[in-house]
Design a protein around this motif. Structure first.
Motif, PDB file in Angstrom:
ATOM      1  N   HIS A  57       0.867  -1.191   0.000  1.00 45.33           N
ATOM      2  CA  HIS A  57       0.000   0.000   0.000  1.00 45.33           C
ATOM      3  C   HIS A  57       0.903   1.240   0.000  1.00 45.33           C
ATOM      4  CE1 HIS A  57      -3.340   2.560   0.367  1.00 45.33           C
ATOM      5  NE2 HIS A  57      -4.178   1.550   0.517  1.00 45.33           N
ATOM      6  N   ILE A  58       1.302   1.642  -1.206  1.00 46.56           N
ATOM      7  CA  ILE A  58       2.339   2.678  -1.369  1.00 46.56           C
ATOM      8  C   ILE A  58       1.898   4.048  -0.815  1.00 46.56           C
ATOM      9  CG2 ILE A  58       3.722   3.923  -3.108  1.00 46.56           C
ATOM     10  CD1 ILE A  58       3.634   1.130  -4.675  1.00 46.56           C
ATOM     11  N   PRO A  59       0.708   4.573  -1.216  1.00 48.11           N
ATOM     12  CA  PRO A  59       0.357   5.896  -0.675  1.00 48.11           C
ATOM     13  C   PRO A  59       0.259   5.882   0.852  1.00 48.11           C
ATOM     14  CG  PRO A  59      -1.388   5.049  -2.125  1.00 48.11           C
ATOM     15  CD  PRO A  59      -0.246   4.092  -2.218  1.00 48.11           C
ATOM     16  N   ASN A  60      -0.182   4.759   1.410  1.00 47.22           N
ATOM     17  CA  ASN A  60      -0.328   4.660   2.863  1.00 47.22           C
ATOM     18  C   ASN A  60       1.039   4.780   3.550  1.00 47.22           C
ATOM     19  OD1 ASN A  60      -1.441   4.182   5.324  1.00 47.22           O
ATOM     20  ND2 ASN A  60      -1.662   1.971   5.038  1.00 47.22           N
ATOM     21  N   PHE A  61       2.038   3.997   3.063  1.00 41.39           N
ATOM     22  CA  PHE A  61       3.340   4.058   3.759  1.00 41.39           C
ATOM     23  C   PHE A  61       3.989   5.417   3.555  1.00 41.39           C
ATOM     24  CE2 PHE A  61       6.197   2.775   0.095  1.00 41.39           C
ATOM     25  CZ  PHE A  61       7.338   3.502   0.423  1.00 41.39           C
ATOM     26  N   ILE A  62       3.792   6.020   2.358  1.00 39.60           N
ATOM     27  CA  ILE A  62       4.429   7.331   2.133  1.00 39.60           C
ATOM     28  C   ILE A  62       3.755   8.394   3.003  1.00 39.60           C
ATOM     29  CG2 ILE A  62       4.993   9.122   0.436  1.00 39.60           C
ATOM     30  CD1 ILE A  62       5.324   6.972  -1.680  1.00 39.60           C
ATOM     31  N   SER A  63       2.409   8.336   3.148  1.00 41.37           N
ATOM     32  CA  SER A  63       1.798   9.393   3.950  1.00 41.37           C
ATOM     33  C   SER A  63       2.122   9.219   5.439  1.00 41.37           C
ATOM     34  CB  SER A  63       0.305   9.552   3.681  1.00 41.37           C
ATOM     35  OG  SER A  63      -0.346   8.388   4.005  1.00 41.37           O
ATOM     36  N   LEU A  64       2.270   7.968   5.900  1.00 41.46           N
ATOM     37  CA  LEU A  64       2.693   7.778   7.310  1.00 41.46           C
ATOM     38  C   LEU A  64       4.092   8.357   7.511  1.00 41.46           C
ATOM     39  CD1 LEU A  64       1.317   4.174   7.862  1.00 41.46           C
ATOM     40  CD2 LEU A  64       0.796   6.152   9.311  1.00 41.46           C
ATOM     41  N   PHE A  65       4.978   8.114   6.537  1.00 41.99           N
ATOM     42  CA  PHE A  65       6.342   8.648   6.629  1.00 41.99           C
ATOM     43  C   PHE A  65       6.312  10.182   6.640  1.00 41.99           C
ATOM     44  CE2 PHE A  65      10.227  10.014   4.230  1.00 41.99           C
ATOM     45  CZ  PHE A  65      11.103   9.883   5.299  1.00 41.99           C
ATOM     46  N   LYS A  66       5.469  10.739   5.746  1.00 42.97           N
ATOM     47  CA  LYS A  66       5.352  12.215   5.673  1.00 42.97           C
ATOM     48  C   LYS A  66       4.895  12.795   7.004  1.00 42.97           C
ATOM     49  CE  LYS A  66       3.005  12.870   1.583  1.00 42.97           C
ATOM     50  NZ  LYS A  66       2.209  13.586   0.588  1.00 42.97           N
ATOM     51  N   SER A  67       3.993  12.055   7.675  1.00 43.39           N
ATOM     52  CA  SER A  67       3.461  12.586   8.945  1.00 43.39           C
ATOM     53  C   SER A  67       4.445  12.388  10.100  1.00 43.39           C
ATOM     54  CB  SER A  67       2.136  11.898   9.269  1.00 43.39           C
ATOM     55  OG  SER A  67       2.400  10.561   9.658  1.00 43.39           O
ATOM     56  N   GLY A  68       5.597  11.792   9.833  1.00 37.40           N
ATOM     57  CA  GLY A  68       6.622  11.625  10.877  1.00 37.40           C
ATOM     58  C   GLY A  68       6.589  10.250  11.527  1.00 37.40           C
ATOM     59  N   ASP A  69       5.658   9.378  11.094  1.00 33.21           N
ATOM     60  CA  ASP A  69       5.541   8.046  11.719  1.00 33.21           C
ATOM     61  C   ASP A  69       6.291   7.004  10.867  1.00 33.21           C
ATOM     62  OD1 ASP A  69       4.849   5.744  12.996  1.00 33.21           O
ATOM     63  OD2 ASP A  69       2.688   5.891  12.600  1.00 33.21           O
ATOM     64  N   ILE A  70       7.620   6.986  10.991  1.00 30.72           N
ATOM     65  CA  ILE A  70       8.422   6.089  10.144  1.00 30.72           C
ATOM     66  C   ILE A  70       8.221   4.619  10.551  1.00 30.72           C
ATOM     67  CG2 ILE A  70      10.565   6.317  11.495  1.00 30.72           C
ATOM     68  CD1 ILE A  70      12.068   6.261   8.769  1.00 30.72           C
ATOM     69  N   VAL A  71       7.970   4.380  11.845  1.00 33.56           N
ATOM     70  CA  VAL A  71       7.733   2.994  12.288  1.00 33.56           C
ATOM     71  C   VAL A  71       6.407   2.493  11.692  1.00 33.56           C
ATOM     72  CG1 VAL A  71       7.298   1.523  14.306  1.00 33.56           C
ATOM     73  CG2 VAL A  71       9.129   3.219  14.367  1.00 33.56           C
ATOM     74  N   GLY A  72       5.388   3.356  11.729  1.00 34.59           N
ATOM     75  CA  GLY A  72       4.091   2.994  11.120  1.00 34.59           C
ATOM     76  C   GLY A  72       4.256   2.760   9.630  1.00 34.59           C
ATOM     77  N   ALA A  73       5.122   3.574   8.992  1.00 33.84           N
ATOM     78  CA  ALA A  73       5.353   3.429   7.546  1.00 33.84           C
ATOM     79  C   ALA A  73       5.965   2.060   7.270  1.00 33.84           C
ATOM     80  CB  ALA A  73       6.274   4.538   7.052  1.00 33.84           C
ATOM     81  N   LYS A  74       6.929   1.655   8.113  1.00 35.55           N
ATOM     82  CA  LYS A  74       7.571   0.353   7.876  1.00 35.55           C
ATOM     83  C   LYS A  74       6.564  -0.777   8.120  1.00 35.55           C
ATOM     84  CE  LYS A  74      11.664  -2.394   8.748  1.00 35.55           C
ATOM     85  NZ  LYS A  74      13.023  -2.395   9.227  1.00 35.55           N
ATOM     86  N   ARG A  75       5.755  -0.599   9.178  1.00 35.26           N
ATOM     87  CA  ARG A  75       4.754  -1.642   9.464  1.00 35.26           C
ATOM     88  C   ARG A  75       3.798  -1.769   8.268  1.00 35.26           C
ATOM     89  NH1 ARG A  75       3.576  -0.396  14.922  1.00 35.26           N
ATOM     90  NH2 ARG A  75       5.147  -1.835  15.675  1.00 35.26           N
ATOM     91  N   ALA A  76       3.439  -0.640   7.665  1.00 34.73           N
ATOM     92  CA  ALA A  76       2.517  -0.674   6.512  1.00 34.73           C
ATOM     93  C   ALA A  76       3.143  -1.449   5.353  1.00 34.73           C
ATOM     94  CB  ALA A  76       2.165   0.749   6.075  1.00 34.73           C
ATOM     95  N   ILE A  77       4.455  -1.278   5.146  1.00 34.96           N
ATOM     96  CA  ILE A  77       5.101  -2.033   4.052  1.00 34.96           C
ATOM     97  C   ILE A  77       5.133  -3.517   4.418  1.00 34.96           C
ATOM     98  CG2 ILE A  77       7.170  -2.307   2.616  1.00 34.96           C
ATOM     99  CD1 ILE A  77       7.973   0.548   3.343  1.00 34.96           C
ATOM    100  N   LEU A  78       5.488  -3.799   5.688  1.00 35.68           N
ATOM    101  CA  LEU A  78       5.639  -5.199   6.109  1.00 35.68           C
ATOM    102  C   LEU A  78       4.337  -5.998   6.027  1.00 35.68           C
ATOM    103  CD1 LEU A  78       8.067  -4.804   9.150  1.00 35.68           C
ATOM    104  CD2 LEU A  78       8.555  -6.019   7.030  1.00 35.68           C
ATOM    105  N   ASN A  79       3.195  -5.284   5.993  1.00 36.07           N
ATOM    106  CA  ASN A  79       1.920  -6.007   5.807  1.00 36.07           C
ATOM    107  C   ASN A  79       1.932  -6.820   4.530  1.00 36.07           C
ATOM    108  OD1 ASN A  79       0.566  -5.246   8.051  1.00 36.07           O
ATOM    109  ND2 ASN A  79      -0.303  -3.384   7.127  1.00 36.07           N
ATOM    110  N   ASP A  80       2.660  -6.333   3.512  1.00 33.45           N
ATOM    111  CA  ASP A  80       2.612  -7.000   2.205  1.00 33.45           C
ATOM    112  C   ASP A  80       3.968  -7.494   1.719  1.00 33.45           C
ATOM    113  OD1 ASP A  80      -0.244  -6.410   1.565  1.00 33.45           O
ATOM    114  OD2 ASP A  80       0.511  -4.384   1.918  1.00 33.45           O
ATOM    115  N   SER A  81       5.060  -6.924   2.225  1.00 28.89           N
ATOM    116  CA  SER A  81       6.383  -7.328   1.748  1.00 28.89           C
ATOM    117  C   SER A  81       7.281  -7.590   2.953  1.00 28.89           C
ATOM    118  CB  SER A  81       6.994  -6.205   0.904  1.00 28.89           C
ATOM    119  OG  SER A  81       8.372  -6.433   0.758  1.00 28.89           O
ATOM    120  N   SER A  82       7.807  -8.817   3.045  1.00 27.26           N
ATOM    121  CA  SER A  82       8.579  -9.130   4.250  1.00 27.26           C
ATOM    122  C   SER A  82      10.046  -8.703   4.147  1.00 27.26           C
ATOM    123  CB  SER A  82       8.482 -10.627   4.560  1.00 27.26           C
ATOM    124  OG  SER A  82       8.756 -11.364   3.398  1.00 27.26           O
ATOM    125  N   LEU A  83      10.506  -8.263   2.955  1.00 26.12           N
ATOM    126  CA  LEU A  83      11.936  -7.935   2.813  1.00 26.12           C
ATOM    127  C   LEU A  83      12.126  -6.520   2.230  1.00 26.12           C
ATOM    128  CD1 LEU A  83      12.998 -11.333   1.116  1.00 26.12           C
ATOM    129  CD2 LEU A  83      13.097 -10.800   3.546  1.00 26.12           C
TER     130      LEU A  83
END
Ligand code: FAD
Ligand code: SF4
Length: 452
Positions: A57-83
């Motif tokens: 979910h690309i827009p989701n991880f980028i907007s979490l990163f933009k809002s300063g939540d880099i851990v949330g952004a990584k968790r959003a990527i890890l939902n679909d990609s483990s590496l």
């Protein structure tokens, strides 16, 4: 509106990097990553996601990163990609997610891969595991297909054991892709994460020899085969048995896995003065740039033109910057030797004819145009197919063209409780497609065993 211009990563100077095995691209600085994230329009229909084989979910991880939540952004990527730290470095984003980005219609697409890499490198997320589900699953091979399959299974509470033929885990990520493109510590970190979750890794275990698929099926509730496509192809031209002719697989394995570039390594490697590399995919680029770092002058030979080169555009540019010479529209017809060692290669010039079945114009030899290139090593990077060891040792399993394992779209083979995915099923492909298949097979296993 945010800047139209795409931000650039830090890349090491070609002269400096061509002499060592340290990573070539350093990635984004923090300010460049933030500026790049601002370029994302957070599109409602997210066309970029349609280009991602695992549907991050690309827009989701980028907007979490933009809002300063880099851990949330990584968790959003890890939902679909483990590496993500690996995919951010080696996925061909330019033909996948970035090729669909709306920013690319009138200008440059958002640098999704570089943002994924930045988020993955700069945030720690602890993965969680459900209660044990009572199922025991064996995984053959430890490349990206197997790691993502094992990851999903262990998170669902299964007891998972991975059997790897080599002494190190990670598949092509450790034995094929060189350190200067993918630092091995990143792969080790991913494997460590899976170990912490409870995955059991057994190395030096060759399925089909040490243990058979039949034995695994008796002992485990399900078995996943992710043994890749490691069998190299040759051209069948005169001279291929001379000393100094290698498959790219053997050459890269010696250097990457056995660290032959290190003077203290016990594995010898042929230090050529002039190397010819045949092929134009990522493997050919990696072999060329490796030979160059070991001190050779390198000529890459490809029978089609630059437009048809299958390697990532970035890899071709990096190789040329470092000094790899491209000999396009020519093909080896003979390798010439002296006292059993390679002395030169005879090439014939090619021109492009009508499109073939792949849609690419087919190369046609120009009669009488042969010429020689002097060299003391020839590295063949012509593609690979699955090693037949596993399937020969278990003939019940159905196979397809070039020995690939036949499965349905979720990774089920014709044998009950036996699943497969990655290059062993598709033939040589990409890290992300192997991961996608590993995940699909994990879902099918959990569904068939009644866990989901
Ligand atoms: P593999 O990664 O091949 O892993 C299979 C594992 O199974 C290996 O560890 C092998 O030792 C083990 N194994 C084999 N037989 C047995 C057995 N009988 N018993 C136990 N274990 C066994 N893709 C990209 O997306 N981007 C790139 O930039 C890129 N560059 C590449 C560069 C090189 C040099 C190579 C060779 C490939 C590259 N690829 C790239 C392709 C990508 O790496 C593969 O598509 C991907 O690794 C396939 O994953 P896999 O898990 O199916 O198999
Ligand atoms: Fe952002 Fe491009 Fe995806 Fe739109 S298409 S959400 S701009 S990355």
């Amino acid at each position: 509106m945010a800047n139209e211009k795409r931000n650039s990563p830090v890349v090491r100077d070609p002269k400096e990097r061509a002499c060592d095995f340290k990573e070539v691209s350093i990635g984004f600085t923090e300010s460049a990553a933030k500026a790049e994230a601002e370029r994302c329009l957070n599109c409602k229909n997210a066309p970029c996601m349609k280009g991602c084989p695992v549907g991050v979910h690309i827009p989701n991880f980028i907007s979490l990163f933009k809002s300063g939540d880099i851990v949330g952004a990584k968790r959003a990527i890890l939902n679909d990609s483990s590496l993500p730290a690996i995919c951010g470095r080696v996925c061909p984003q330019e033909t996948q997610c970035e090729s669909k980005c709306v920013r690319g219609v009138k200008g440059e697409p958002v640098a999704i891969g570089l943002l994924e890499r930045f988020v993955a490198d700069n945030a720690e997320v602890v993965m969680e595991r459900k209660e044990p589900c009572g199922k025991k699953i064996a995984v053959a091979g430890s490349g990206p297909a197997s790691l993502s399959c094992a990851g999903d299974l262990v998170k669902a509470g299964a007891n998972v054991t991975v059997f790897e033929a080599f002494h190190k885990t990670g598949g092509v990520l450790v034995y094929g892709i060189p350190e200067f493109r993918l630092p091995k510590k990143l792969v080790e970190k991913e494997v460590e994460g899976l170990k912490k979750l409870g995955v059991n890794f057994v190395t030096d275990a060759v399925i089909g020899k040490t243990l058979s698929i039949g034995e695994l099926l008796e002992e485990y509730d399900a078995v996943f085969i992710g043994t890749g496509a490691g069998l190299p192809m040759f051209m069948n031209i005169p001279g291929e048995n001379l000393n100094g002719v290698f498959s790219a697989n053997e050459y890269l394995t010696r250097v990457n896995l056995m660290k032959a570039y290190d003077k203290n390594s016990k594995t010898p490697v042929y230090r050529a003065k002039k190397a010819v590399v045949v092929g134009a995919g990522n493997v050919a680029m990696d072999a060329s740039r490796t030979a160059l770092r070991l001190g050779a002058e390198v000529s890459l030979v490809y029978r089609r033109s630059r437009a048809e080169m299958p390697a990532r555009a970035e890899e071709i540019v990096h190789a040329e910057e470092e000094g790899v010479k491209l000999n396009l529209l020519c093909n080896p017809v003979r390798i010439n030797g002296e006292n059993g060692f390679v002395k030169s290669v005879t090439l014939i010039r090619m021109e492009l004819g009508e499109p073939d079945a792949s849609g690419r114009r087919s190369p046609v030899p120009v009669q009488g145009s042969e010429f020689d290139i002097e060299c003391d090593a020839v590295i063949m990077a012509l593609g690979t197919s699955p090693n037949p060891l596993v399937t020969r040792s278990f003939p019940e399993i159905q196979t397809g063209r070039k020995g690939v394992i036949a499965t349905d779209e979720c990774g089920r083979t014709n044998v009950k409780n036996l699943y497969a995915g990655g290059d062993a099923v598709t033939g040589a492909a990409t890290v992300i497609s192997a991961m996608g298949q590993g995940r699909k097979a994990a879902s099918a296993i959990l569904e068939d065993l009644g866990v989901l």
